[in-house]
Motif scaffolding. Structure first.
Motif, PDB file in Angstrom:
ATOM      1  N   MET A   1       0.845  -1.197   0.000  1.00  0.00           N
ATOM      2  CA  MET A   1       0.000   0.000   0.000  1.00  0.00           C
ATOM      3  C   MET A   1       0.880   1.247   0.000  1.00  0.00           C
ATOM      4  SD  MET A   1      -3.116   0.944   2.587  1.00  0.00           S
ATOM      5  CE  MET A   1      -4.145   2.366   2.290  1.00  0.00           C
ATOM      6  N   TYR A   2       0.524   2.273  -0.751  1.00  0.00           N
ATOM      7  CA  TYR A   2       1.311   3.492  -0.876  1.00  0.00           C
ATOM      8  C   TYR A   2       0.857   4.529   0.160  1.00  0.00           C
ATOM      9  CZ  TYR A   2       2.897   7.970  -2.666  1.00  0.00           C
ATOM     10  OH  TYR A   2       3.454   9.215  -2.778  1.00  0.00           O
ATOM     11  N   PHE A   3       1.841   5.215   0.763  1.00  0.00           N
ATOM     12  CA  PHE A   3       1.552   6.326   1.668  1.00  0.00           C
ATOM     13  C   PHE A   3       2.422   7.520   1.279  1.00  0.00           C
ATOM     14  CE2 PHE A   3       0.830   2.475   4.190  1.00  0.00           C
ATOM     15  CZ  PHE A   3      -0.489   2.682   4.599  1.00  0.00           C
ATOM     16  N   TYR A   4       1.919   8.718   1.531  1.00  0.00           N
ATOM     17  CA  TYR A   4       2.764   9.891   1.352  1.00  0.00           C
ATOM     18  C   TYR A   4       3.891   9.891   2.382  1.00  0.00           C
ATOM     19  CZ  TYR A   4      -0.763  11.949  -1.745  1.00  0.00           C
ATOM     20  OH  TYR A   4      -1.623  12.191  -2.790  1.00  0.00           O
ATOM     21  N   LEU A   5       3.520   9.581   3.641  1.00  0.00           N
ATOM     22  CA  LEU A   5       4.467   9.681   4.742  1.00  0.00           C
ATOM     23  C   LEU A   5       4.497   8.409   5.578  1.00  0.00           C
ATOM     24  CD1 LEU A   5       3.432  13.205   6.122  1.00  0.00           C
ATOM     25  CD2 LEU A   5       5.432  12.729   4.742  1.00  0.00           C
ATOM     26  N   SER A   6       5.690   8.117   6.115  1.00  0.00           N
ATOM     27  CA  SER A   6       5.842   7.085   7.142  1.00  0.00           C
ATOM     28  C   SER A   6       6.422   7.760   8.381  1.00  0.00           C
ATOM     29  CB  SER A   6       6.787   5.973   6.682  1.00  0.00           C
ATOM     30  OG  SER A   6       6.271   5.259   5.586  1.00  0.00           O
ATOM     31  N   ILE A   7       5.693   7.700   9.490  1.00  0.00           N
ATOM     32  CA  ILE A   7       6.162   8.275  10.743  1.00  0.00           C
ATOM     33  C   ILE A   7       6.871   7.165  11.515  1.00  0.00           C
ATOM     34  CG2 ILE A   7       5.551   9.622  12.777  1.00  0.00           C
ATOM     35  CD1 ILE A   7       4.714  10.777   9.962  1.00  0.00           C
ATOM     36  N   ILE A   8       8.129   7.384  11.884  1.00  0.00           N
ATOM     37  CA  ILE A   8       8.939   6.360  12.539  1.00  0.00           C
ATOM     38  C   ILE A   8       9.333   6.855  13.927  1.00  0.00           C
ATOM     39  CG2 ILE A   8      11.097   5.038  12.435  1.00  0.00           C
ATOM     40  CD1 ILE A   8      10.976   5.368   9.372  1.00  0.00           C
ATOM     41  N   ILE A   9       8.868   6.143  14.949  1.00  0.00           N
ATOM     42  CA  ILE A   9       9.240   6.444  16.332  1.00  0.00           C
ATOM     43  C   ILE A   9      10.168   5.340  16.814  1.00  0.00           C
ATOM     44  CG2 ILE A   9       8.435   6.855  18.685  1.00  0.00           C
ATOM     45  CD1 ILE A   9       5.688   7.529  17.527  1.00  0.00           C
ATOM     46  N   CYS A  10      11.415   5.691  17.096  1.00  0.00           N
ATOM     47  CA  CYS A  10      12.379   4.730  17.643  1.00  0.00           C
ATOM     48  C   CYS A  10      12.456   4.937  19.157  1.00  0.00           C
ATOM     49  CB  CYS A  10      13.760   4.934  17.022  1.00  0.00           C
ATOM     50  SG  CYS A  10      13.797   4.715  15.238  1.00  0.00           S
ATOM     51  N   THR A  11      12.276   3.865  19.919  1.00  0.00           N
ATOM     52  CA  THR A  11      12.226   4.035  21.370  1.00  0.00           C
ATOM     53  C   THR A  11      12.822   2.839  22.092  1.00  0.00           C
ATOM     54  OG1 THR A  11      10.755   4.535  23.239  1.00  0.00           O
ATOM     55  CG2 THR A  11       9.884   3.083  21.522  1.00  0.00           C
ATOM     56  N   HIS A  12      13.475   3.132  23.209  1.00  0.00           N
ATOM     57  CA  HIS A  12      14.070   2.103  24.069  1.00  0.00           C
ATOM     58  C   HIS A  12      13.688   2.423  25.508  1.00  0.00           C
ATOM     59  CE1 HIS A  12      17.005  -0.540  25.959  1.00  0.00           C
ATOM     60  NE2 HIS A  12      17.463   0.499  26.633  1.00  0.00           N
ATOM     61  N   ASN A  13      12.923   1.525  26.124  1.00  0.00           N
ATOM     62  CA  ASN A  13      12.455   1.721  27.503  1.00  0.00           C
ATOM     63  C   ASN A  13      11.901   3.138  27.715  1.00  0.00           C
ATOM     64  OD1 ASN A  13      13.197  -0.884  28.274  1.00  0.00           O
ATOM     65  ND2 ASN A  13      15.222  -0.254  28.966  1.00  0.00           N
ATOM     66  N   PRO A  14      10.874   3.516  26.946  1.00  0.00           N
ATOM     67  CA  PRO A  14      10.390   4.904  27.006  1.00  0.00           C
ATOM     68  C   PRO A  14       9.681   5.224  28.312  1.00  0.00           C
ATOM     69  CG  PRO A  14       8.869   3.554  25.760  1.00  0.00           C
ATOM     70  CD  PRO A  14      10.057   2.673  26.054  1.00  0.00           C
ATOM     71  N   ARG A  15       9.652   6.506  28.640  1.00  0.00           N
ATOM     72  CA  ARG A  15       8.764   6.987  29.707  1.00  0.00           C
ATOM     73  C   ARG A  15       7.348   6.914  29.175  1.00  0.00           C
ATOM     74  NH1 ARG A  15      10.047  12.363  33.306  1.00  0.00           N
ATOM     75  NH2 ARG A  15       7.787  12.503  33.274  1.00  0.00           N
ATOM     76  N   GLN A  16       6.509   6.147  29.833  1.00  0.00           N
ATOM     77  CA  GLN A  16       5.168   5.889  29.309  1.00  0.00           C
ATOM     78  C   GLN A  16       4.349   7.172  29.158  1.00  0.00           C
ATOM     79  OE1 GLN A  16       3.973   3.064  28.175  1.00  0.00           O
ATOM     80  NE2 GLN A  16       5.676   1.721  28.713  1.00  0.00           N
ATOM     81  N   ASP A  17       4.470   8.093  30.118  1.00  0.00           N
ATOM     82  CA  ASP A  17       3.685   9.326  30.019  1.00  0.00           C
ATOM     83  C   ASP A  17       4.151  10.189  28.850  1.00  0.00           C
ATOM     84  OD1 ASP A  17       6.087   9.744  31.401  1.00  0.00           O
ATOM     85  OD2 ASP A  17       5.292  11.450  32.531  1.00  0.00           O
ATOM     86  N   TYR A  18       5.449  10.192  28.577  1.00  0.00           N
ATOM     87  CA  TYR A  18       5.962  10.950  27.440  1.00  0.00           C
ATOM     88  C   TYR A  18       5.514  10.324  26.121  1.00  0.00           C
ATOM     89  CZ  TYR A  18       9.130  14.086  30.028  1.00  0.00           C
ATOM     90  OH  TYR A  18       9.653  15.069  30.828  1.00  0.00           O
ATOM     91  N   LEU A  19       5.664   9.016  26.004  1.00  0.00           N
ATOM     92  CA  LEU A  19       5.279   8.359  24.754  1.00  0.00           C
ATOM     93  C   LEU A  19       3.782   8.519  24.499  1.00  0.00           C
ATOM     94  CD1 LEU A  19       6.063   6.731  22.306  1.00  0.00           C
ATOM     95  CD2 LEU A  19       5.869   4.642  23.668  1.00  0.00           C
ATOM     96  N   ALA A  20       2.980   8.481  25.557  1.00  0.00           N
ATOM     97  CA  ALA A  20       1.533   8.684  25.404  1.00  0.00           C
ATOM     98  C   ALA A  20       1.255  10.072  24.813  1.00  0.00           C
ATOM     99  CB  ALA A  20       0.829   8.524  26.745  1.00  0.00           C
ATOM    100  N   ARG A  21       1.989  11.072  25.244  1.00  0.00           N
ATOM    101  CA  ARG A  21       1.801  12.429  24.719  1.00  0.00           C
ATOM    102  C   ARG A  21       2.289  12.536  23.269  1.00  0.00           C
ATOM    103  NH1 ARG A  21       3.937  17.061  28.482  1.00  0.00           N
ATOM    104  NH2 ARG A  21       2.825  18.249  26.878  1.00  0.00           N
TER     105      ARG A  21
END
Length: 310
Positions: A1-21
């Motif tokens: 499937m084609y998309f204009y954009l791919s949003i890539i979030i790289c994370t290691h043991n994230p702060r859950q409240d930050y990632l939620a935001r």
């Protein structure tokens, strides 16, 4: 499937409240969900994020696990998995303003010769920062942009976008991936766990030049960077300066440029004068200079290890 954009979030043991935001800010994007996909790259987190983070709100979202620790392996996995024409790298403490994706598309539509763009990175401090930190907040990847800048000069650092909210054409990222396959030592750029080396984002940006494209920064692209209290200590800031000093030397070396000249040993009297002026400077400035010198030593050790491994 084609998309204009791919949003890539790289994370290691994230702060859950930050990632939620971070995810909540993506939910509020004005660009229709059918025009972009969301890839959450779980970079060897202690707990499997797929079992904790709900992405069901997005019809084209995927959890992807990458077990090789480090920001570069996580980014490379995102590049390999992405189906969009344009990739947007979002850190796990970055809030994109609601018009970010729309504005990025508008800019690249009007200025198609740009291969990588970014914008302002504005801090949201968890607690009030100490006064001594404010002149050095740039080391925390804080960037205020007052006008549009673009260039195709490798030395125009003011026009080079940074990693937070970095928007790059997929073809640039594919060339970057191929470059790293041919020179695996370039995977040593960027953070691994607590190691505060950087430069992978700049390596991607400069790859635009290999394809005859440029790069730019734009004030209408704005990211809020969440800064936790633990990153406002003198110890952490000095570690950042040390890592940046190493990275400043390591990036051009790994890209094939000649080694920079070593510091020349000065005469006894010149050293004495330098030491006298050093003692007169404020304590934090002295500590930063010491950290930068230590970073140069780290660079020497890294390239020594790399050359032994060849």
């Amino acid at each position: 499937m084609y998309f204009y954009l791919s949003i890539i979030i790289c994370t290691h043991n994230p702060r859950q409240d930050y990632l939620a935001r971070v995810l909540e800010a993506l939910k509020k994007q004005s660009l229709s969900l059918d025009k972009w996909e969301l890839l959450l790259i779980d970079n060897a987190s202690d707990k499997l994020l797929a079992s904790e983070i709900d992405l069901s709100w997005h019809p084209h979202a995927r959890h992807i696990r990458e077990d090789e620790i480090g920001l570069t392996p996580a980014r490379l996995r995102g590049i390999e998995e992405a189906k969009g024409k344009i990739l947007v790298f979002v850190d796990d403490d970055n809030l994109l303003l609601p018009n970010y994706l729309d504005e990025a598309l508008n800019i690249l539509t009007k200025m198609s010769w740009l291969g990588a763009i970014g914008g302002q990175i504005i801090p949201e401090y968890e607690v009030s920062p100490p006064e001594w930190l404010l002149p050095y907040e740039r080391v925390l990847a804080i960037r205020r942009v007052d006008k549009q800048r673009w260039s195709n000069s490798i030395d125009d650092w003011q026009s080079q976008p940074w990693g937070a909210g970095l928007v790059v054409y997929k073809e640039v990222c594919d060339r970057y991936l191929q470059n790293l396959l041919h020179n695996p030592n370039r995977r040593n750029l960027d953070r691994k766990g607590d190691l505060l080396i950087s430069g992978g984002d700049t390596d991607i940006v400069l790859t635009s030049l290999e394809l005859g494209m440029g790069f730019g920064v734009f004030p209408e692209l704005e990211v809020i960077h969440l800064i936790p209290e633990r990153r406002m200590t003198e110890k952490y800031i000095l570690q950042l300066f040390r890592g940046l000093s190493t990275s400043r030397l390591l990036l051009p070396y790994l890209r094939g440029e000649p080694l920079p000249p070593r510091r020349e040993r000065q005469s006894f009297y010149a050293e004495l004068r330098r030491f006298y002026h050093f003692l007169k400077t404020p304590r934090i400035v002295r500590r930063i200079e010491e950290s930068a010198i230590a970073g140069e030593g780290d660079f020497e050790r890294i390239i020594s290890d790399l050359e032994v491994g060849l």
